[in-house]
Design a protein around this motif. Structure first.
Motif, short mmCIF file in Angstrom:
data_model
loop_
_atom_site.label_atom_id
_atom_site.label_comp_id
_atom_site.label_asym_id
_atom_site.label_seq_id
_atom_site.Cartn_x
_atom_site.Cartn_y
_atom_site.Cartn_z
N VAL A 187 26.20 -10.90 46.63
CA VAL A 187 24.79 -11.10 46.05
C VAL A 187 24.02 -10.11 46.22
CG1 VAL A 187 23.06 -12.73 46.04
CG2 VAL A 187 25.30 -13.63 46.41
N GLY A 188 23.43 -9.45 45.10
CA GLY A 188 22.52 -8.28 45.12
C GLY A 188 21.18 -8.62 44.99
N THR A 189 20.41 -7.59 44.62
CA THR A 189 18.95 -7.88 44.29
C THR A 189 18.92 -8.68 43.01
OG1 THR A 189 18.72 -5.90 43.34
CG2 THR A 189 18.17 -5.83 45.54
N PRO A 190 17.66 -9.27 42.76
CA PRO A 190 17.69 -9.97 41.61
C PRO A 190 17.97 -9.22 39.96
CG PRO A 190 15.72 -10.60 42.86
CD PRO A 190 16.54 -9.60 43.67
N GLN A 191 17.57 -7.89 40.36
CA GLN A 191 17.92 -6.95 39.12
C GLN A 191 19.45 -6.72 39.10
OE1 GLN A 191 15.68 -6.76 41.41
NE2 GLN A 191 14.19 -5.34 41.13
N GLU A 192 20.04 -6.61 40.40
CA GLU A 192 21.54 -6.13 40.30
C GLU A 192 22.22 -7.35 39.77
OE1 GLU A 192 21.88 -3.06 43.98
OE2 GLU A 192 21.85 -5.18 44.36
N ASN A 193 21.67 -8.82 40.07
CA ASN A 193 22.37 -10.02 39.76
C ASN A 193 22.34 -10.11 38.27
OD1 ASN A 193 22.98 -10.33 42.45
ND2 ASN A 193 21.41 -11.52 42.87
N ASP A 194 21.13 -9.92 37.77
CA ASP A 194 21.01 -9.84 36.30
C ASP A 194 21.70 -8.99 35.65
OD1 ASP A 194 19.11 -12.07 36.63
OD2 ASP A 194 17.25 -10.72 36.45
N ALA A 195 21.81 -7.79 36.16
CA ALA A 195 22.66 -6.67 35.43
C ALA A 195 24.09 -7.16 35.38
CB ALA A 195 22.67 -5.37 36.05
N VAL A 196 24.67 -7.62 36.47
CA VAL A 196 26.34 -8.21 36.51
C VAL A 196 26.20 -9.14 35.48
CG1 VAL A 196 26.29 -9.51 38.41
CG2 VAL A 196 28.11 -8.28 37.85
N LEU A 197 25.19 -10.25 35.62
CA LEU A 197 25.41 -11.30 34.67
C LEU A 197 25.60 -11.01 33.02
CD1 LEU A 197 23.26 -14.03 36.23
CD2 LEU A 197 25.68 -14.27 35.83
#
Ligand SMILES: *Cc1c(COP(=O)(O)O)cnc(C)c1O
Length: 367
Positions: free
Chosen positions: A345-355
């Motif tokens: 689980v990353g930062t919100p931006q990282e999670n958005d990017a992976v999604l």
């Protein structure tokens, strides 16, 4: 087989090491690294300042305290045990190695619950310890507790990971109790990720009851110190003394001891980011569940990572890495984990990017 070892050198090696596959974290530089379950939020500013001030005062011309006395006392106070019930190590990995050194060997058996953390098996094999696998359910990854308890009756060491890496599930305390009652040897609960689990998930309340219970913690995951290599075992004074007999006396260096002491004193400062990571875990899981139409499956997790099954996982992993500079962990070649990737689980931006990257890759139909 490790590459690059010539025949003469291999012939001189310890037989159990000669044909081992060395652990490969499969690390490559990437803009978004969600592969090693570190805390990517970084240390809170106040803690960072305390660590820097402590490091500036470190004197390195003398050997460190062998048992990390100051840190050990602080850890003991935190967990409500005596200092002689704490063993600090150079990362949890060193303590796992020491557990196998102390409790493994010929005519000794480790009970292992695959799919799980690969180091247990690696160290057991290196140290010529029989590995008795009690496989998890192939679909839910639930542990077969009856089979586990039966296997534990003949084990010198049982390792249960809770939350498990990479499947994310918790092992109930009631089952730990059964295990400790059945096992003549040591029961290790590896709680490397327990800080991300619901309150009350730790097996620590059983410590006063069972002399054969040990619990492994690390400062590498929730507490932002993966690079400093600090882990610790809580257990009975007997188990801790057994670990003391096999350890290298100065394995935990003065810099890491000093940094860890500040982090442990300031541990409450991490609560906010830990809660944020837990909330992001649920948001990321929700986003992944929306990709069900593209063949994505995600398992519930009590840790700071999610296990995800995707069509064409190995190729998806490659495209994320090579075309998007996003690194997740590819478990698709691990027995029991066909098609599975693990993402921290990353930062919100990282999670958005992976999604969004995942959705695009899967819609692109690249298999
Ligand atoms: C990360 C991890 C550890 C220990 O990590 P260290 O960095 O060596 O402290 C132990 N067990 C599991 C399951 C882990 O994932």
């Amino acid at each position: 087989m490790s590459p690059g070892i010539n025949d003469a050198v291999r012939a001189a090696m310890r037989p159990s090491a000669a044909d081992l596959e060395p652990y490969d974290p499969a690390f490559l530089p990437a803009s978004i690294n969600l592969s090693a379950n570190e805390n990517g939020y970084g240390m809170p500013d106040d803690v960072q300042a305390h660590v820097e001030a402590a490091l500036a005062k470190v004197v390195a011309n003398r050997y460190p305290q062998p048992l990390s006395d100051a840190l050990r006392s602080e850890l003991a106070a935190w967990h409500g045990v005596d200092p002689d019930q704490v063993m600090v190590g150079n990362g949890g990995d060193e303590l796992l190695f020491n557990l196998l050194l102390a409790f493994g060997g010929r005519d000794h058996a480790l009970v292992n619950l695959p799919p799980t953390f690969s180091m247990y098996r690696l160290y057991a094999q290196l140290l010529e310890t029989a590995v008795v696998d009690v496989p998890r359910d192939p679909d839910s990854f639930a542990v077969d507790v009856d089979a586990l308890v039966t296997a534990a009756r003949a084990a010198s060491l049982v390792i249960v990971t809770s939350p498990n890496n990479p499947t994310g599930d918790l092992f109930p305390i009631g089952d730990t109790r059964r295990l400790c009652e059945a096992c003549p040897g040591i029961v290790l609960l590896d709680e490397a990720y327990v800080e991300f689990a619901p309150e009350g998930s730790t097996a620590a309340p059983l410590l006063p009851e069972f002399e054969n219970l040990a619990i492994l913690h690390t400062l590498s995951k929730a507490f932002c110190l993966a690079g400093a290599r600090i882990g610790y075992v809580l257990g009975s004074p007997s188990v801790v003394s057994a670990l003391a007999t096999v350890r290298q006396p100065y394995s935990v260096n003065v810099l890491s001891q000093a940094a860890a002491l500040e982090v442990v004193r300031d541990r409450m400062s991490f609560s906010a980011t830990i809660e944020e990571i837990e909330a992001e875990r649920e948001r990321l899981a929700g986003g992944l569940r929306q990709l069900v139409g593209l063949g994505v499956r995600v398992w519930p997790s009590a840790a700071n990572f999610l296990l995800v099954r995707v069509p064409g996982a190995h190729e998806v992993h490659r495209q994320l890495r090579d075309e998007r500079s996003i690194l997740v962990r590819d478990f698709s070649a691990t027995p029991g984990l066909d098609g599975c990737l693990r993402m921290t689980v990353g930062t919100p931006q990282e999670n958005d990017a992976v999604l969004s990257a995942l959705a695009e890759i899967l819609k692109g139909g690249s298999r």
